[in-house]
Design an enzyme around this catalytic site. Structure first.
Site, PDB file in Angstrom:
ATOM      1  N   HIS A 138       0.859  -1.184   0.000  1.00  0.00           N
ATOM      2  CA  HIS A 138       0.000   0.000   0.000  1.00  0.00           C
ATOM      3  C   HIS A 138       0.896   1.235   0.000  1.00  0.00           C
ATOM      4  CE1 HIS A 138      -3.411   2.578   0.782  1.00  0.00           C
ATOM      5  NE2 HIS A 138      -2.793   3.084   1.839  1.00  0.00           N
ATOM      6  N   LYS A 159      -0.503  10.874   1.458  1.00  0.00           N
ATOM      7  CA  LYS A 159       0.399  10.330   0.426  1.00  0.00           C
ATOM      8  C   LYS A 159      -0.009  10.791  -0.978  1.00  0.00           C
ATOM      9  CE  LYS A 159      -0.474   6.059   1.510  1.00  0.00           C
ATOM     10  NZ  LYS A 159      -1.413   6.312   2.634  1.00  0.00           N
ATOM     11  N   ASP A 177      -1.948   3.989  -4.445  1.00  0.00           N
ATOM     12  CA  ASP A 177      -2.724   3.161  -3.522  1.00  0.00           C
ATOM     13  C   ASP A 177      -2.218   1.725  -3.430  1.00  0.00           C
ATOM     14  OD1 ASP A 177      -4.967   2.896  -1.650  1.00  0.00           O
ATOM     15  OD2 ASP A 177      -5.753   1.511  -3.144  1.00  0.00           O
TER      16      ASP A 177
END
Length: 308
Positions: A138, A159, A177
């Site tokens: 991730h 992020k 992602d």
């Protein structure tokens, strides 16, 4: 390692399906390629039947040296249960005996305009990547000044927002992602997005965006070697962070050690700029410059001068 089929090879290399279109889901279990020249000569003791079989100019020439009975007998012996497919190079005409056995044993016959060497190189490279040991992580993978930078952190830490800012500065997105990571060779890991997420990002409050449609094709790469992992963490006044950076940390992904750094995040800190500086610093170290060592050297020189 994901399942690879003959259909994947056909689509990747744009091969012509001459026979056996209904059998393209046959699995490919070996990364290696075979050219069955010795087998056409009658030596089948070492036939590597589980490999894709390439029929090039040498094999075709030898085939036509054989008489009709030899052609029928030896070609049929090449068609084994575990053989994925036969590929003819140089756009050769396919002998009828191959077509008949293809239909009999449900093994596809494919054709390429490329010569044997170029085709083998392309297939081998594709299979090495697709059949390599793989994991998923991730995070967001970016190309920042040529450094493959994997940005991780808990959900909601920012992020994707930092990645978006870096993309607007001209850096490249590889995956958002979910990052698929495979080991191309010992010491080299490569990241890419899952097919469904190619070119896509999720921005909280906005939703899914296509970065290529929004910012242009130059902001996207479909894969990149990972050489730096950056973990974004919430700033904790009770935790000690590296103030100099003399010690280099690594993290193991699959069987490869990758350079690693932790960046504390708090309101007012420009996360995108911090990631960019971490990547530039990594690049400088590849080029042989180490700022903390330079600082320590200057400090030692200053102490020596004062003693003198």
């Amino acid at each position: 390692m994901r399942k690879v089929t003959v259909k994947d090879i056909v689509e990747e290399l744009e091969l012509e399906v001459v026979s056996g279109e209904d059998y393209l889901e046959r699995p490919i279990r070996s990364k290696m390629i075979s050219r069955p020249g010795l087998e056409l000569a009658g030596l089948l003791d070492f036939y590597e039947e589980e490999r894709i079989q390439i029929i090039g100019s040498k094999e075709v020439t030898f085939f036509y040296w054989l008489n009709h009975e030899e052609q029928e007998e030896r070609v049929e012996k090449l068609f084994r249960e575990s053989t994925p497919a036969f590929i003819f190079t140089n756009n050769f005409e396919i002998p009828d005996v191959f077509i008949r056995n293809s239909q009999k044993y449900h093994i596809p016959i494919l054709r390429s305009k490329r010569n044997s060497t170029a085709l083998i190189n392309s297939i081998t490279s594709f299979l090495l990547e697709e059949m390599a040991e793989m994991t998923t992580m991730h995070g967001v993978l970016l190309d920042v000044h040529g450094i493959g930078t994997l940005v991780r952190g808990k959900s909601g830490i920012g992020k994707s927002e930092a990645a978006l800012e870096l993309i607007k500065r001209g850096h490249k997105l590889i995956a958002d992602d979910n990052v698929e990571i495979y080991e191309k060779e010992p010491g080299t890991i490569v990241g890419r997005p899952p097919k469904i997420l190619e070119k896509m990002m999720e921005i909280r409050g906005i939703g899914i965006i296509d970065v290529v449609q929004m910012f242009g094709a130059s902001v996207y790469r479909h894969k990149k070697r990972i050489t730096l992992v950056v973990d974004l963490v919430e700033d904790d006044i009770n935790e000690q962070y590296d103030r100099i950076g003399l010690e280099e940390s690594t993290i193991r992904i699959l069987n490869t050690d990758v350079h690693y750094t932790r960046i504390p995040i708090r309101p007012g800190r420009n996360t995108a700029s911090l990631i960019e500086v971490a990547a530039i610093n990594r690049r400088l170290r590849y080029m042989g410059y180490n700022a903390p060592r330079d600082f320590i050297h200057r400090l030692e020189q200053m102490i020596q001068n004062k003693k003198g």
